[in-house]
Design a protein around this motif. Sequence first.
Motif, mmCIF file in Angstrom:
data_model
loop_
_atom_site.group_PDB
_atom_site.id
_atom_site.type_symbol
_atom_site.label_atom_id
_atom_site.label_comp_id
_atom_site.label_asym_id
_atom_site.label_seq_id
_atom_site.Cartn_x
_atom_site.Cartn_y
_atom_site.Cartn_z
ATOM 1 N N GLU A 1 -8.993 7.923 -4.623
ATOM 2 C CA GLU A 1 -7.819 7.495 -5.697
ATOM 3 C C GLU A 1 -7.283 6.070 -5.219
ATOM 4 O O GLU A 1 -7.195 4.958 -6.073
ATOM 5 N N LEU A 2 -7.117 6.005 -3.753
ATOM 6 C CA LEU A 2 -6.361 4.519 -3.314
ATOM 7 C C LEU A 2 -7.372 3.632 -3.139
ATOM 8 O O LEU A 2 -7.200 2.592 -3.739
ATOM 9 N N VAL B 1 0.887 -1.041 0.059
ATOM 10 C CA VAL B 1 -0.131 -0.122 -0.015
ATOM 11 C C VAL B 1 0.892 1.370 0.065
ATOM 12 O O VAL B 1 0.497 2.247 -0.787
ATOM 13 N N ARG B 2 1.927 1.080 0.892
ATOM 14 C CA ARG B 2 2.849 2.450 0.967
ATOM 15 C C ARG B 2 3.313 2.559 -0.667
ATOM 16 O O ARG B 2 3.245 3.772 -1.064
ATOM 17 N N ASN B 3 3.850 1.697 -1.401
ATOM 18 C CA ASN B 3 4.129 2.084 -2.824
ATOM 19 C C ASN B 3 2.950 2.296 -3.572
ATOM 20 O O ASN B 3 3.410 3.094 -4.455
ATOM 21 N N VAL B 4 1.972 2.141 -3.496
ATOM 22 C CA VAL B 4 1.007 2.458 -4.380
ATOM 23 C C VAL B 4 0.509 4.036 -3.814
ATOM 24 O O VAL B 4 0.263 4.855 -4.895
ATOM 25 N N ILE C 1 2.293 16.858 -0.874
ATOM 26 C CA ILE C 1 1.672 16.092 0.227
ATOM 27 C C ILE C 1 2.847 15.100 0.360
ATOM 28 O O ILE C 1 3.161 14.475 -0.663
ATOM 29 N N GLU C 2 3.077 14.553 1.714
ATOM 30 C CA GLU C 2 4.095 13.331 1.506
ATOM 31 C C GLU C 2 3.265 12.468 2.460
ATOM 32 O O GLU C 2 2.631 12.759 3.267
ATOM 33 N N LEU C 3 3.719 11.093 2.303
ATOM 34 C CA LEU C 3 3.431 9.994 2.915
ATOM 35 C C LEU C 3 3.931 10.066 4.200
ATOM 36 O O LEU C 3 5.266 9.884 4.390
ATOM 37 N N ASN D 1 3.488 10.807 -6.177
ATOM 38 C CA ASN D 1 4.405 11.203 -7.174
ATOM 39 C C ASN D 1 4.017 11.405 -8.475
ATOM 40 O O ASN D 1 4.881 12.190 -9.268
ATOM 41 N N ASN D 2 2.723 11.057 -8.921
ATOM 42 C CA ASN D 2 2.247 11.395 -10.019
ATOM 43 C C ASN D 2 1.462 12.384 -10.275
ATOM 44 O O ASN D 2 0.934 12.880 -11.372
#
Length: 158
Positions: free
Chosen positions: A64-65, A10-13, A26-28, A19-20
């Motif tokens: 989105e997620l 999920v972190r990668n998603v 905003i940062e994770l 990033n897109n």
Amino acid sequence: MGNKNISEKVRNVVLNILNNREENEIELFDVKFVKEGPNYYLRVFIDREKEGVFIKDCVELSRELEILLDEKDYISQPYILEVSSPGADRPLRNSKDFEKYKGKIIDIKLYKSLNGKKEFQSELVELVDGVLKVKTEDEEMQIDMEQIATCRLAVIFN
């Protein structure tokens, strides 16, 4: 699939979504997949450097997620998705966090007592080579990071 593995996927998603985006400040901050009682929760924490995050930011990322996670089908059991800020009492976890919040008041909980106490509220001086330097009203202290159970920004009401 284990909870840690799900959190990493999920972190990668989330990172891919962020990033897109053309203009993205905003940062994770963190991702946690946990079971509490009978329910599973997927918690995604996001932050923005200057003004923090707004409800609108959380709603947009959540939508989105949700679509991408449904497509990828990483999580077989039902879960509740929560997207939020890390909060005013956010944990400090890495050197970047400690650098960013120098001079702020923090709450520290230790695994073992130090000077007869396991909990301190003190000013963050710095983190150097795994040693946290803090200042209380009475003294300056150095605490090895391995002794610290939790370290969070203090919430002070004036």
